[in-house]
Design a protein around this motif. Structure first.
Motif, PDB file in Angstrom:
ATOM      1  N   ASP A   1       4.032  22.884   2.214  1.00 49.58           N
ATOM      2  CA  ASP A   1       5.168  23.397   2.241  1.00 49.58           C
ATOM      3  C   ASP A   1       5.840  23.828   0.880  1.00 49.58           C
ATOM      4  O   ASP A   1       6.764  24.520   1.116  1.00 49.58           O
ATOM      5  N   CYS A   2       6.350  21.618   1.147  1.00 50.81           N
ATOM      6  CA  CYS A   2       7.468  21.201   0.396  1.00 50.81           C
ATOM      7  C   CYS A   2       6.973  21.202  -0.745  1.00 50.81           C
ATOM      8  O   CYS A   2       6.143  21.125  -1.553  1.00 50.81           O
ATOM      9  N   ALA A   3       8.525  22.175  -1.221  1.00 51.70           N
ATOM     10  CA  ALA A   3       8.598  22.637  -2.715  1.00 51.70           C
ATOM     11  C   ALA A   3       8.982  20.492  -2.694  1.00 51.70           C
ATOM     12  O   ALA A   3       8.930  20.868  -4.368  1.00 51.70           O
ATOM     13  N   GLN A   4       9.425  19.556  -2.671  1.00 52.54           N
ATOM     14  CA  GLN A   4       9.973  18.672  -3.288  1.00 52.54           C
ATOM     15  C   GLN A   4       8.823  17.941  -3.484  1.00 52.54           C
ATOM     16  O   GLN A   4       9.033  16.648  -4.474  1.00 52.54           O
ATOM     17  N   CYS A   5       7.725  17.604  -2.787  1.00 49.98           N
ATOM     18  CA  CYS A   5       6.991  16.281  -2.917  1.00 49.98           C
ATOM     19  C   CYS A   5       5.596  17.291  -3.429  1.00 49.98           C
ATOM     20  O   CYS A   5       4.243  16.831  -3.551  1.00 49.98           O
ATOM     21  N   LEU A   6       5.823  18.901  -3.591  1.00 50.87           N
ATOM     22  CA  LEU A   6       4.604  19.674  -3.556  1.00 50.87           C
ATOM     23  C   LEU A   6       3.550  19.656  -3.281  1.00 50.87           C
ATOM     24  O   LEU A   6       2.293  19.152  -4.089  1.00 50.87           O
ATOM     25  N   GLY A   7       3.554  19.554  -2.139  1.00 48.36           N
ATOM     26  CA  GLY A   7       2.751  18.764  -0.777  1.00 48.36           C
ATOM     27  C   GLY A   7       2.052  17.400  -1.104  1.00 48.36           C
ATOM     28  O   GLY A   7       0.559  17.148  -0.092  1.00 48.36           O
ATOM     29  N   TRP A   8       2.172  16.790  -1.801  1.00 47.90           N
ATOM     30  CA  TRP A   8       1.966  15.242  -1.151  1.00 47.90           C
ATOM     31  C   TRP A   8       2.265  14.737  -0.554  1.00 47.90           C
ATOM     32  O   TRP A   8       1.995  13.077   0.009  1.00 47.90           O
ATOM     33  N   GLY A   9       3.575  15.053  -0.047  1.00 46.75           N
ATOM     34  CA  GLY A   9       4.310  13.775   1.041  1.00 46.75           C
ATOM     35  C   GLY A   9       5.143  12.463   0.760  1.00 46.75           C
ATOM     36  O   GLY A   9       5.760  11.626   1.436  1.00 46.75           O
TER      37      GLY A   9
ATOM     38  N   PRO B   1       0.846  -1.118  -0.242  1.00 44.88           N
ATOM     39  CA  PRO B   1       0.237   0.013  -0.159  1.00 44.88           C
ATOM     40  C   PRO B   1       0.771   1.366   0.451  1.00 44.88           C
ATOM     41  O   PRO B   1       2.230   1.066   0.333  1.00 44.88           O
ATOM     42  N   PRO B   2       0.205   2.174  -0.582  1.00 46.30           N
ATOM     43  CA  PRO B   2       1.220   3.376  -0.498  1.00 46.30           C
ATOM     44  C   PRO B   2       1.508   4.105   0.921  1.00 46.30           C
ATOM     45  O   PRO B   2       0.631   3.464   1.734  1.00 46.30           O
ATOM     46  N   PRO B   3       2.673   4.593   1.030  1.00 46.62           N
ATOM     47  CA  PRO B   3       2.687   4.881   2.613  1.00 46.62           C
ATOM     48  C   PRO B   3       1.595   6.478   2.891  1.00 46.62           C
ATOM     49  O   PRO B   3       1.089   6.657   2.208  1.00 46.62           O
ATOM     50  N   HIS B   4       2.064   6.413   4.489  1.00 46.42           N
ATOM     51  CA  HIS B   4       0.497   7.328   4.241  1.00 46.42           C
ATOM     52  C   HIS B   4       1.400   8.584   5.235  1.00 46.42           C
ATOM     53  O   HIS B   4       2.137   9.063   6.254  1.00 46.42           O
ATOM     54  N   PRO B   5       1.265   9.646   4.393  1.00 45.92           N
ATOM     55  CA  PRO B   5       2.868  10.945   4.679  1.00 45.92           C
ATOM     56  C   PRO B   5       2.104  12.105   5.379  1.00 45.92           C
ATOM     57  O   PRO B   5       0.998  11.798   5.426  1.00 45.92           O
ATOM     58  N   ASP B   6       2.222  12.367   6.573  1.00 50.05           N
ATOM     59  CA  ASP B   6       1.628  13.212   6.838  1.00 50.05           C
ATOM     60  C   ASP B   6       0.960  14.157   6.448  1.00 50.05           C
ATOM     61  O   ASP B   6       2.541  15.669   6.020  1.00 50.05           O
ATOM     62  N   LEU B   7       0.403  14.849   5.702  1.00 48.59           N
ATOM     63  CA  LEU B   7       0.101  15.722   4.996  1.00 48.59           C
ATOM     64  C   LEU B   7       0.283  17.237   4.763  1.00 48.59           C
ATOM     65  O   LEU B   7       0.288  18.598   4.331  1.00 48.59           O
ATOM     66  N   GLY B   8      -0.184  17.475   6.512  1.00 47.98           N
ATOM     67  CA  GLY B   8       0.379  18.619   7.186  1.00 47.98           C
ATOM     68  C   GLY B   8       1.750  18.832   7.120  1.00 47.98           C
ATOM     69  O   GLY B   8       2.150  20.214   7.017  1.00 47.98           O
ATOM     70  N   LEU B   9       2.763  18.357   7.354  1.00 48.56           N
ATOM     71  CA  LEU B   9       3.767  18.892   7.404  1.00 48.56           C
ATOM     72  C   LEU B   9       4.222  19.232   5.395  1.00 48.56           C
ATOM     73  O   LEU B   9       5.020  19.824   5.455  1.00 48.56           O
ATOM     74  N   ALA B  10       3.666  17.846   4.967  1.00 47.14           N
ATOM     75  CA  ALA B  10       4.319  18.224   3.299  1.00 47.14           C
ATOM     76  C   ALA B  10       3.662  19.406   2.512  1.00 47.14           C
ATOM     77  O   ALA B  10       3.731  20.175   1.639  1.00 47.14           O
TER      78      ALA B  10
END
Ligand code: ZN
Length: 59
Positions: A21-29, A10-19
């Motif tokens: 403002d992230c430019a690396q993943c564009l908010g996807w986490g 299954p896909p990992p479950h990122p913390d979207l709150g952290l993601a």
């Protein structure tokens, strides 16, 4: 034995709150590796430990 599953994991479950403002993943986490796998963005997501053995010592 499971049939019909395209992805074994299954896909990992990122913390979207952290993601957010992230430019690396564009908010996807998550980011997509060159192998086409999804993994947590290492820029914004906390390290969840390497090597998922599935075994955890009960405390
Ligand atoms: Zn990120």
């Amino acid at each position: 034995m499971a049939y019909g599953a395209h992805s074994p994991f299954p896909p990992p479950h990122p913390d979207l709150g952290l993601a957010r403002d992230c430019a690396q993943c564009l908010g996807w986490g998550t980011v997509v590796t060159r192998d086409g796998d999804h993994e947590l963005c290492r820029t914004c997501q906390p390290d969840q430990g390497d090597g998922e053995s599935g075994l955890r010592s009960a405390s």
